[in-house]
Each structure stands twice: as structure tokens, then as C-alpha cells.
Scaffold this motif. Structure first.
Motif, short mmCIF file in Angstrom:
data_model
loop_
_atom_site.label_atom_id
_atom_site.label_comp_id
_atom_site.label_asym_id
_atom_site.label_seq_id
_atom_site.Cartn_x
_atom_site.Cartn_y
_atom_site.Cartn_z
N ASP A 62 26.73 -9.76 -77.05
CA ASP A 62 26.00 -10.83 -77.81
C ASP A 62 25.83 -12.25 -76.85
O ASP A 62 26.72 -12.39 -76.16
N TYR A 63 24.88 -12.74 -76.68
CA TYR A 63 24.55 -13.90 -75.72
C TYR A 63 24.77 -15.06 -76.54
O TYR A 63 23.96 -15.24 -77.61
N GLN A 64 25.51 -16.08 -76.13
CA GLN A 64 25.52 -17.40 -77.06
C GLN A 64 25.74 -18.55 -76.15
O GLN A 64 26.38 -18.37 -74.91
N TYR A 119 16.44 -12.40 -79.43
CA TYR A 119 15.65 -12.30 -78.17
C TYR A 119 14.97 -13.58 -77.72
O TYR A 119 14.86 -13.79 -76.48
N ARG A 120 14.60 -14.32 -78.65
CA ARG A 120 14.06 -15.68 -78.59
C ARG A 120 15.10 -16.50 -77.59
O ARG A 120 14.60 -17.31 -76.57
N LYS A 121 16.37 -16.46 -78.07
CA LYS A 121 17.41 -17.34 -77.09
C LYS A 121 17.34 -16.76 -75.58
O LYS A 121 17.23 -17.55 -74.68
N LEU A 122 17.50 -15.66 -75.59
CA LEU A 122 17.28 -14.93 -74.13
C LEU A 122 15.93 -15.23 -73.44
O LEU A 122 16.17 -15.67 -72.27
N GLN A 123 15.02 -15.24 -74.16
CA GLN A 123 13.65 -15.47 -73.52
C GLN A 123 13.73 -16.80 -72.90
O GLN A 123 13.22 -17.15 -72.13
N LYS A 124 14.22 -17.72 -73.99
CA LYS A 124 14.14 -19.29 -73.57
C LYS A 124 14.93 -19.59 -72.40
O LYS A 124 14.64 -20.29 -71.58
N THR A 125 16.06 -18.90 -72.44
CA THR A 125 17.12 -19.13 -71.14
C THR A 125 16.27 -18.82 -69.68
O THR A 125 16.31 -19.44 -68.87
N LEU A 126 15.77 -17.61 -69.92
CA LEU A 126 14.98 -17.07 -68.70
C LEU A 126 13.85 -17.94 -68.47
O LEU A 126 13.59 -18.11 -67.22
N GLY A 127 13.11 -18.22 -69.41
CA GLY A 127 12.14 -19.15 -69.10
C GLY A 127 12.57 -20.86 -68.38
O GLY A 127 11.78 -21.07 -67.46
N VAL A 128 13.36 -21.12 -68.88
CA VAL A 128 14.14 -22.40 -68.39
C VAL A 128 14.36 -22.11 -67.03
O VAL A 128 14.23 -22.93 -66.06
N LEU A 129 15.29 -21.34 -66.64
CA LEU A 129 15.58 -20.74 -65.27
C LEU A 129 14.37 -20.41 -64.25
O LEU A 129 14.17 -20.89 -63.17
N ALA A 130 13.30 -19.83 -64.86
CA ALA A 130 12.05 -19.58 -64.10
C ALA A 130 11.35 -20.80 -63.93
O ALA A 130 10.94 -21.23 -62.65
N LEU A 131 11.21 -21.78 -64.81
CA LEU A 131 10.64 -23.27 -64.58
C LEU A 131 11.26 -23.74 -63.66
O LEU A 131 10.71 -24.46 -62.99
N LEU A 177 8.50 -11.95 -70.24
CA LEU A 177 7.55 -10.87 -70.92
C LEU A 177 8.18 -9.58 -71.77
O LEU A 177 7.84 -9.45 -72.73
N ARG A 178 9.24 -9.17 -71.02
CA ARG A 178 10.02 -8.10 -71.73
C ARG A 178 10.47 -8.47 -73.09
O ARG A 178 10.46 -7.85 -74.00
N PHE A 179 11.23 -9.57 -73.24
CA PHE A 179 11.65 -9.91 -74.63
C PHE A 179 10.61 -10.46 -75.41
O PHE A 179 10.64 -10.35 -76.66
N GLN A 180 9.38 -10.91 -74.74
CA GLN A 180 8.29 -11.15 -75.82
C GLN A 180 7.85 -9.96 -76.35
O GLN A 180 7.39 -9.84 -77.80
N ARG A 181 7.74 -8.85 -75.66
CA ARG A 181 7.41 -7.39 -76.25
C ARG A 181 8.54 -7.00 -77.42
O ARG A 181 8.04 -6.53 -78.47
N LEU A 182 9.58 -7.39 -77.07
CA LEU A 182 10.77 -6.98 -77.93
C LEU A 182 10.59 -7.68 -79.21
O LEU A 182 10.71 -7.19 -80.40
N ILE A 183 10.21 -9.10 -79.13
CA ILE A 183 10.11 -9.94 -80.11
C ILE A 183 8.87 -9.43 -80.94
O ILE A 183 9.06 -9.30 -82.18
N GLN A 184 8.08 -9.01 -80.46
CA GLN A 184 6.62 -8.55 -81.23
C GLN A 184 7.05 -7.28 -81.84
O GLN A 184 6.60 -6.80 -83.04
#
Length: 188
Positions: A62-64, A119-131, A177-184
Motif C-alpha cells: 500500500d502506498y501512503q 491509483y490517483r494518489k500514485l498518479q499525483k506523486t508521479l505527476g509532481v515528480l515529473a513536473l 498515463l499507466r495509472f490514468q488507464r487503471l483509473i479508467q
């Protein structure tokens, strides 16, 4: 967390994986448990195991976000009430295990909204790191183009750093993008 029992030496395994492959990591840990190797200290690309062939576990991750000691205790108690033993933490990933029950698979998240939130939490973390990587990449690129480009080894070094940051940014974007697909996939 259980420590190595008796005189048994710990066994170390190295593994490199990406955030979006956490399910494969869970499967890897569970499969090692069938051979008597049980995680007792997760690490960044290096895991410590103990050998005990008489028991078999299923592992979940689990990611927290970062927690203080009291929050972590409450969080682990919640999972303990559901039958999960806390193994350890590495880079905000929490590792849990429970005795394997033949024919039964239990997930940490069972409803679609909880899964999407995870998945959104993981996606947000990756997005912040990417920015953040994009910002650093732009600064390094402007420095490289603005004056360091003709200074031999410095230009080569900065060019390599820029290339590395570009690859990291692309990889992090791919993760988003991978997590966006999982969310969808888990949308009602």
C-alpha cells in the motif's frame, strides 16, 4: 516486524521495478514465500528475507504519505484487525502479509472507489515528480545552451544530466498515463 530467528542468516534479494508494477512485486514476494523466503525488511531494490519453510504468506503493498509514529500505529492496527501483519516501509510503500489460505485471495482495496483513490494518489506523486524534473530540466538546458555548451567536460556532463532528466521525465509521464488507464478501467 519479525526479525531473523535463531542463528539463521538473513537472505538478500535484489529487485528493480517500477511503481506501476507493484502487483508484480506482490506476486514475487508471495512466490518467494512458497519457497520459504519471507520478507522481513523491504528496501529500495534490496530486500531482506528470513527462511522458514513451515509457513506461507500472501503479500500486499500500500502506498501512503509520510506518517508520524502514532498515525503509523493506527494505520497498522486497522490492517491488523483485518488479519494483515505489517512487515515494513520503504519510500512510503507499506508492506503487509497474512498467512496464505488456499483458494482465497484478499486485496487491501476491494471497492472501486478505494482502488481509484489509491491509483490517483500514485498518479499525483508521479505527476509532481515529473513536473519537478521538467523544471530542473529546463534550468539545466538553459544553462547548457547559454554558456556551458563550449566548455568541454562540463558541457558533456551537463548534456548527460539533461539526457538523464529527460528520460526520467518521460518515464514518470508514462507512469502517470499507466495509472490514468487503471483509473479508467475501474470506473463504474
Amino acid at each position: 516486524m519479525r526479525e531473523v530467528v535463531g542463528n539463521a542468516k538473513p537472505i538478500y534479494k535484489n529487485r528493480f521495478s517500477f511503481v506501476w508494477d507493484y502487483r508484480r512485486d506482490e506476486t514475487w514476494l508471495t512466490n518467494l514465500s512458497t519457497r520459504g523466503l519471507h520478507l522481513n525488511r523491504p528496501g529500495f531494490m534490496r530486500y531482506r528475507f528470513e527462511y522458514e519453510p513451515s509457513v506461507r504468506y500472501e503479500y500486499r503493498m500500500d502506498y501512503q504519505d509520510a506518517m508520524n509514529a502514532k498515525q503509523l500505529e493506527e494505520y497498522c492496527d486497522l490492517y491488523a484487525d483485518a488479519g494483515w501483519e505489517y512487515v515494513g516501509t520503504c519510500v512510503n510503500w507499506r508492506y503487509f502479509r497474512r498467512p496464505h489460505l488456499e483458494g482465497e485471495t484478499i486485496e487491501l482495496y476491494s471497492d472501486k472507489e478505494s482502488i481509484r483513490s489509491f491509483y490517483r494518489k500514485l498518479q499525483k506523486t508521479l505527476g509532481v515528480l515529473a513536473l519537478a524534473n521538467v523544471a530542473i530540466l529546463l534550468v539545466n538546458s538553459s544553462n547548457w545552451l547559454g554558456g556551458w555548451s563550449g566548455e568541454g567536460w562540463i558541457a558533456t556532463f551537463i548534456g548527460a544530466v539533461i539526457l538523464f532528466q529527460l528520460l526520467c521525465t518521460l518515464l514518470l509521464g508514462y507512469g502517470v498515463l499507466r495509472f490514468q488507464r487503471l483509473i479508467q478501467h475501474h470506473t463504474d
